[in-house]
Design an enzyme around this catalytic site. Structure first.
Site, PDB file in Angstrom:
ATOM      1  N   LEU A   1       0.841  -1.366  -0.014  1.00 56.25           N
ATOM      2  CA  LEU A   1       0.173  -0.057  -0.166  1.00 56.25           C
ATOM      3  C   LEU A   1       0.666   1.280  -0.118  1.00 56.25           C
ATOM      4  CD1 LEU A   1      -2.770  -0.998   2.572  1.00 56.25           C
ATOM      5  CD2 LEU A   1      -2.736  -1.530   0.110  1.00 56.25           C
ATOM      6  N   HIS A   2       0.426   2.198  -0.682  1.00 59.26           N
ATOM      7  CA  HIS A   2       1.040   3.603  -0.788  1.00 59.26           C
ATOM      8  C   HIS A   2      -0.123   4.456  -0.668  1.00 59.26           C
ATOM      9  CE1 HIS A   2      -0.817   3.876  -4.831  1.00 59.26           C
ATOM     10  NE2 HIS A   2       0.058   2.529  -5.138  1.00 59.26           N
TER      11      HIS A   2
ATOM     12  N   HIS B   1      -3.377   4.286  -2.361  1.00 59.58           N
ATOM     13  CA  HIS B   1      -4.688   3.321  -1.691  1.00 59.58           C
ATOM     14  C   HIS B   1      -5.119   3.933  -0.464  1.00 59.58           C
ATOM     15  CE1 HIS B   1      -1.636   0.403  -3.434  1.00 59.58           C
ATOM     16  NE2 HIS B   1      -2.678   0.004  -3.966  1.00 59.58           N
TER      17      HIS B   1
ATOM     18  N   GLU C   1      -9.003   6.013 -10.047  1.00 58.93           N
ATOM     19  CA  GLU C   1      -9.035   6.368 -11.625  1.00 58.93           C
ATOM     20  C   GLU C   1      -7.513   5.885 -12.372  1.00 58.93           C
ATOM     21  OE1 GLU C   1     -10.010  10.626 -11.844  1.00 58.93           O
ATOM     22  OE2 GLU C   1     -12.285   9.997 -11.673  1.00 58.93           O
TER      23      GLU C   1
ATOM     24  N   ASP D   1      -6.557   3.212 -12.367  1.00 55.87           N
ATOM     25  CA  ASP D   1      -6.824   2.038 -13.033  1.00 55.87           C
ATOM     26  C   ASP D   1      -8.018   2.298 -13.890  1.00 55.87           C
ATOM     27  OD1 ASP D   1      -4.564  -0.154 -12.528  1.00 55.87           O
ATOM     28  OD2 ASP D   1      -5.393   0.784 -10.623  1.00 55.87           O
TER      29      ASP D   1
END
Ligand code: AMP
Length: 283
Positions: free
Chosen positions: A37-38, A41, A152, A154
Site C-alpha cells: 500500500l501507498h 490506496h 482512476e 486504473d
C-alpha cells in the site's frame, strides 16, 4: 507502539464481523487492493470512511488477473507494513484471504467482463479483466458493501467494473477516486518499486506527455497526429516500448466520433525495461 487492526482470513470470520455491523444498521465501504500500500490506496480508504460507517480493505494478490508471463511471482508484498498503514488510516477491518480460501479446489465459475474490457489493456492483457471482474464479484458477495471505491489510476478497470455492476444489477455503488501522484507527476503504483534509479527519472514523462496531449486535444488539435507525436515523445524520453496512447470516450472507452462534445480521456501504457506503467488523464 504501532496500532493494531483486525484481520480476517476466512469468509466465515468475515461474515461474523459484517453481520454484526448490519444488525446495527451500519453501512459498509470496501476498498479492494493487492497490498504493497501507498498513499494512493490510503486516499481511497479516506474516501471510504466518508462514504460509509465501516471500511473494509481487502488485500489479495489475485492470480487470475495476471497473464502467464506477467509479474505475479515478484509482485511486491508487505502485509505487516500494510496493516500498520491501515490501522493508522482508521480502516475497520482487513480482509486478507489466502488463495485457497478464494479459489478452493473445484472452483470454476466466473464473470466475463463486458465491452469496456475489449481494447486498450484488454488487447495486451487478454484475460486480465475477466479475472478482475470475477475476483471483484467475489469480494462484493463476501463483504456485501454498500459502496466500493476504486482509483482512476486504473481507469479502464473502473469502467469495466461499473459496467459489471450495472449490467448484473449488483446492489452496490462504485465510486472512483482521483489518481495520487508524486510531486513530479508520476502516478503512485506498487509497481514503481520495480524501477531502477535511471528509469524512475524517465517515468514522469508518461504523465507529462499524455497531459500535453490532453491539452492539445482540448484546444482542438488533430487526435491522430497528436497521438503519433505523443508516442514519439515517449520514445525520445527513453520508454522502451509503447503499448498504446489513445483518446477515448471517458465513459464507454469507445473511439469517439468527431466533435460530439462528450467527455474524453487520454489513456496510455508504456514500458521502461521490464516495468509496464499505465496512466490516464481527463481531456
Ligand atoms: P492495486 O493494489 O494496485 O490493485 O490498487 C488497488 C486500488 O487502488 C485500485 O482501485 C487502484 O486503482 C487504486 N490505486 C492504485 N494506485 C493509485 C493512485 N496512485 N491513486 C489512486 N488510486 C490508486
Amino acid at each position: 507502539m504501532s496500532e493494531i487492526i483486525k484481520v480476517v482470513r476466512s469468509v466465515r470470520d468475515l461474515r461474523k464481523a459484517t453481520s454484526k455491523w448490519r444488525q446495527r444498521g451500519q453501512s459498509i465501504a470496501l476498498v479492494p487492493t493487492m497490498g504493497a500500500l501507498h498513499a494512493g490506496h490510503l486516499a481511497l480508504v479516506k474516501l471510504a470512511r466518508k462514504k460509509a460507517d465501516k471500511t473494509v480493505v481487502s488485500i489479495f494478490v489475485n492470480p487470475t488477473q495476471f497473464g502467464p508471463n506477467e509479474d505475479l511471482s515478484r509482485y511486491p508484498r508487505d502485509e505487516a507494513g500494510d496493516l500498520e498503514k491501515l490501522a493508522a488510516a482508521d480502516a475497520d477491518l482487513v480482509w486478507a484471504p489466502g488463495v485457497e480460501e478464494m479459489y478452493p479446489e473445484g472452483f470454476s465459475a466466473g464473470v466475463r467482463a463486458g465491452s469496456a474490457a475489449k481494447e486498450l489493456e484488454g488487447e495486451f492483457r487478454p484475460f486480465h479483466f475477466d479475472g478482475v471482474a470475477t475476483v471483484c464479484t467475489k469480494l462484493f458477495n463476501q463483504v456485501t458493501p454498500d459502496v466500493a471505491i476504486f482509483g482512476e489510476k486504473d481507469y479502464q478497470q473502473l469502467a469495466v467494473l461499473r459496467q459489471v455492476v450495472r449490467d448484473l444489477n449488483m446492489p452496490l455503488k462504485i465510486i472512483g477516486a482521483p489518481t495520487k501522484r508524486d510531486s513530479d507527476g508520476l502516478a503512485l503504483s506498487s509497481r514503481n518499486a520495480y524501477l531502477s534509479e535511471a528509469e524512475r527519472e524517465i517515468a514522469p514523462a508518461l504523465n507529462a506527455v499524455i497531459a500535453a496531449l490532453a491539452e492539445d486535444v482540448a484546444n482542438g488539435a488533430d487526435v491522430v497526429s497528436g497521438i503519433a507525436n505523443a508516442k514519439r515523445k515517449l520514445a525520445a524520453a527513453g520508454f522502451t516500448k509503447i503499448d498504446y496512447v489513445e483518446v477515448r470516450d471517458a465513459e464507454t472507452l469507445a473511439v469517439p466520433p468527431d466533435h460530439d462534445g462528450r467527455d474524453l480521456r487520454v489513456l496510455a501504457a508504456a514500458w521502461l525495461g521490464k516495468t509496464r506503467l499505465i496512466d490516464n488523464v481527463a481531456v
